[in-house]
Design a protein around this motif. Structure first.
Motif, PDB file in Angstrom:
ATOM      1  N   ALA A 175      -0.344  15.025  -3.985  1.00 60.24           N
ATOM      2  CA  ALA A 175      -0.085  13.799  -3.220  1.00 60.24           C
ATOM      3  C   ALA A 175      -0.342  12.560  -4.079  1.00 60.24           C
ATOM      4  N   VAL A 176      -1.409  12.587  -4.885  1.00 55.92           N
ATOM      5  CA  VAL A 176      -1.712  11.453  -5.768  1.00 55.92           C
ATOM      6  C   VAL A 176      -0.578  11.244  -6.769  1.00 55.92           C
ATOM      7  N   THR A 177      -0.112  12.319  -7.368  1.00 53.91           N
ATOM      8  CA  THR A 177       0.975  12.216  -8.340  1.00 53.91           C
ATOM      9  C   THR A 177       2.235  11.643  -7.705  1.00 53.91           C
ATOM     10  N   HIS A 178       2.550  12.090  -6.495  1.00 50.06           N
ATOM     11  CA  HIS A 178       3.741  11.596  -5.799  1.00 50.06           C
ATOM     12  C   HIS A 178       3.615  10.102  -5.492  1.00 50.06           C
ATOM     13  N   ILE A 190       0.834  -1.206   0.000  1.00 47.43           N
ATOM     14  CA  ILE A 190       0.000   0.000   0.000  1.00 47.43           C
ATOM     15  C   ILE A 190       0.868   1.255   0.000  1.00 47.43           C
ATOM     16  N   HIS A 191       0.476   2.215  -0.823  1.00 48.45           N
ATOM     17  CA  HIS A 191       1.000   3.576  -0.754  1.00 48.45           C
ATOM     18  C   HIS A 191      -0.153   4.441  -0.241  1.00 48.45           C
ATOM     19  N   LEU A 192      -0.009   4.913   0.970  1.00 41.40           N
ATOM     20  CA  LEU A 192      -1.113   5.529   1.698  1.00 41.40           C
ATOM     21  C   LEU A 192      -1.117   7.046   1.522  1.00 41.40           C
ATOM     22  N   LEU A 193      -2.303   7.589   1.242  1.00 40.94           N
ATOM     23  CA  LEU A 193      -2.536   9.031   1.247  1.00 40.94           C
ATOM     24  C   LEU A 193      -3.366   9.356   2.481  1.00 40.94           C
ATOM     25  N   ARG A 214       4.143   0.811   2.109  1.00 36.76           N
ATOM     26  CA  ARG A 214       5.475   1.085   1.563  1.00 36.76           C
ATOM     27  C   ARG A 214       5.836   2.563   1.616  1.00 36.76           C
ATOM     28  N   SER A 215       4.810   3.427   1.542  1.00 37.41           N
ATOM     29  CA  SER A 215       5.076   4.860   1.644  1.00 37.41           C
ATOM     30  C   SER A 215       3.817   5.559   2.134  1.00 37.41           C
ATOM     31  N   VAL A 216       4.017   6.701   2.778  1.00 34.79           N
ATOM     32  CA  VAL A 216       2.911   7.558   3.191  1.00 34.79           C
ATOM     33  C   VAL A 216       3.125   8.928   2.561  1.00 34.79           C
ATOM     34  N   THR A 217       2.107   9.425   1.886  1.00 32.61           N
ATOM     35  CA  THR A 217       2.132  10.793   1.398  1.00 32.61           C
ATOM     36  C   THR A 217       1.027  11.562   2.106  1.00 32.61           C
ATOM     37  N   LEU A 218       1.421  12.537   2.886  1.00 30.76           N
ATOM     38  CA  LEU A 218       0.479  13.358   3.638  1.00 30.76           C
ATOM     39  C   LEU A 218       0.066  14.558   2.802  1.00 30.76           C
ATOM     40  N   PHE A 219      -1.114  15.109   3.114  1.00 28.84           N
ATOM     41  CA  PHE A 219      -1.571  16.341   2.483  1.00 28.84           C
ATOM     42  C   PHE A 219      -2.419  17.088   3.503  1.00 28.84           C
TER      43      PHE A 219
END
Length: 443
Positions: free
Chosen positions: A396-399, A340-343, A365-370
Motif C-alpha cells: 500500500a505504501v509503494t502504491h 493527502i494520499h490516505l492509507l 486525492r487517493s485512498v489505498t486500503l490494506f
C-alpha cells in the motif's frame, strides 16, 4: 446473550484490601495483567494468571512469574481455571463476556480492573483523563508540563506503566496522571480524581461494548465519585449531552481552545483542544499559562500519532497508526493543508465511514486500503476519490508513493484496529516506517 456475571456488583472494600489467602484470577498476561498478579500476590492472594493466547508469555517469562508464587496457564480458557475464583481481575481490553461462559453462574464473584486493585493502595491526588481519541498525547503532555515546572508526577494507566507497577515500586509522587479507557472504567469503582478530563466521544469499541450507550456510560463513570472539591474538565462538544444529567458533582469547566495554544509538533484543531485540557489540569497545581506554553514548545509527541517520518522527493510521509477510530481519522485529515494520499484499513471496529465522505472528497486525492476490511471501506468511499486495495501495508505504501506528487502527504491513518495483520498499532506504525525507509528515491 447476557450472563449473570455481567451484573457483578461492585466489590466491598474488604474484598480488595485484604487479599490474604483469597483466590484471585487475573485474566490477560500482558504488562497490566502481570503487574496486577504481582501486586495481588504481594498482598497475600493465591494468584492464578491466565491468558487465552498460548504464546502470551515466553518460557523465561513463565519462570519469572512462577518465581513470584503466581500460577500461570496459557491457552484456551477452561471452567476449572475459574471454578474457585473469589476475585476476578480483568486486563484492559478483555471484555467480561469472553470470560462469562467459563465462570460459575453466580453474581457473587467480584470483577475488577487492574486499576481498581491499585487505587486502593494509593493516596496521591489523581488526574484521570479519558476520551475516544487523544488520550495518550494529552496525558504525556500533562506529565511533560509538570516535570518542566519542577513537579514530580507519575504518568501511566491504560498505556505505558500500569498503576499496579507504580504501587509495587514504592514510589511516592506529587501527582498521578492517568490515562483511563472505557474498558478499565467498566470495572473500576473507587476512582476519585482531583481532576477528571473528558476530551471527546465517538462510536468506538463496539466489538467490546454491547452498544454506544454502554460505551457512553463507561466514560461518564469517570466522574462518579467526584465531589464539589474536585474539578471536571468536559469538552464543549460533550457539554450539551452532559449538562442536564447528574454525571458529576464536581466544579465543571467546559473547554475548547480558549487560550489559543499552538505547537508545530501538535498540528490540528484537536490538538489545540488537547493542549487546553492539559493546561487546565496542570493549573490546579499552580502552573502558570506562561510555564505551560514553555513546556508545550519543548514537548516531543509519542510515536505513531501524526509522526512525521520524513520527506522523499517533496512528499511528506506521516505515521498516524494510533488513529484506530473514524474520529481520529477525521482529526488527522484536518491537520494538513497539503493534498493527502490516505492509507486506511485493518480490523474494522465500528464508526460511521459515511460521515467522512465529504472530508475525503475535499482533502484526499487517493485512498489505498490494506488488510481485512476492504469491503467495508469500499462500500463507503468508492466513487468519491480513487480507491484501491493492497493485501499488506508495504504494498500500500509503494502504491501511494507512486501516486503522490511533490507537496503531497502520504498519511497512514487507518481508522481501525491493527489486529488483522499486526501485533498492535505500534507494530503497524513501525512497519509503515520501514516501508517508507525502503522506498527508492523517485525523480
Amino acid at each position: 446473550m447476557r450472563n449473570s456475571v455481567f451484573e457483578a456488583n461492585a466489590p466491598g472494600k474488604g474484598q480488595i484490601r485484604d487479599l490474604r489467602g483469597r483466590r484471585v484470577t487475573v485474566v490477560g498476561a500482558g504488562r497490566s495483567g502481570r503487574a496486577a498478579a504481582a501486586l495481588a500476590s504481594r498482598e497475600g492472594g493465591v494468584v492464578r494468571l491466565v491468558d487465552a493466547d498460548p504464546r502470551a508469555v515466553s518460557e523465561a517469562e513463565r519462570s519469572q512469574i512462577k518465581a513470584q508464587g503466581i500460577g500461570i496457564r496459557t491457552g484456551a480458557h477452561r471452567a476449572e481455571d475459574f471454578a474457585d475464583t473469589e476475585l476476578l481481575i480483568l486486563s484492559p481490553g478483555i471484555p467480561v463476556h469472553k470470560i462469562a461462559p467459563f465462570l460459575p453462574r453466580s453474581d457473587s464473584i467480584p470483577v475488577i480492573s487492574e486499576l481498581e486493585l491499585a487505587l486502593d493502595r494509593v493516596q496521591e491526588p489523581i488526574i484521570a483523563l479519558t476520551g475516544t481519541n487523544g488520550k495518550t498525547t494529552t496525558v504525556s503532555l500533562m506529565a511533560h508540563i509538570f516535570k518542566s515546572s519542577g513537579h514530580e508526577c507519575f504518568e501511566g494507566g491504560n498505556i505505558g506503566t500500569p498503576l499496579s507497577e507504580y504501587v509495587l515500586s514504592g514510589q511516592k509522587k506529587e501527582v498521578l496522571v492517568l490515562e483511563v479507557s472505557s474498558f478499565q472504567l467498566q470495572h473500576t469503582y473507587s476512582l476519585r480524581p482531583r481532576v477528571a478530563a473528558w476530551l471527546n466521544f465517538s462510536d468506538n469499541h463496539l466489538d467490546h461494548h454491547r452498544d454506544v450507550q454502554e460505551y457512553w456510560q463507561a466514560k461518564c463513570s469517570l466522574f462518579r465519585n467526584q465531589s464539589a472539591e474536585d474539578t471536571a474538565l468536559i469538552h464543549a462538544s460533550l457539554w450539551s449531552k452532559v449538562r442536564d444529567t447528574d454525571v458529576t458533582r464536581a466544579q465543571v469547566t467546559v473547554f475548547d481552545q480558549e487560550h489559543g495554544f499552538t505547537a508545530p509538533q501538535l498540528p490540528g484543531v484537536h490538538n489545540r483542544s488537547n493542549m487546553e485540557a492539559a493546561y487546565l489540569a496542570c493549573a490546579q497545581w499552580g502552573i502558570s499559562e506562561h510555564k505551560a506554553r514553555e513546556a508545550m514548545s519543548s514537548y516531543t509527541p509519542h510515536p505513531h500519532r501524526l509522526q512525521r517520518v520524513g520527506e522523499k522527493n517533496g512528499v511528506l510521509y506521516v505515521n498516524d497508526s494510533k488513529a484506530t477510530t473514524v474520529h481520529a481519522l477525521q482529526a488527522a485529515l484536518h491537520s494538513f493543508d497539503r493534498p493527502i494520499h490516505l492509507l486506511a484499513g485493518g480490523r474494522y471496529k465500528g464508526g460511521d465511514l459515511q460521515a467522512v465522505r465529504e472530508l475525503i472528497q475535499q482533502r484526499v486525492r487517493s485512498v489505498t486500503l490494506f488488510g481485512e476490511s476492504r469491503d467495508v471501506f469500499m462500500r463507503a468511499w468508492e466513487g468519491i476519490v480513487p480507491v484501491d486495495w493492497r493485501p499488506d501495508l508495504a504494498q500500500a505504501v509503494t502504491h501511494a508513493a507512486d501516486l503522490a506528487a511533490p507537496g503531497d502527504v502520504v498519511l497512514l491513518s487507518p481508522a481501525t484496529s491493527s489486529f488483522d495483520l499486526f501485533a498492535n498499532y505500534a507494530d503497524r506504525g513501525d512497519s509503515f516506517i520501514r516501508a517508507v525507509e525502503g522506498l527508492d528515491n523517485r525523480e
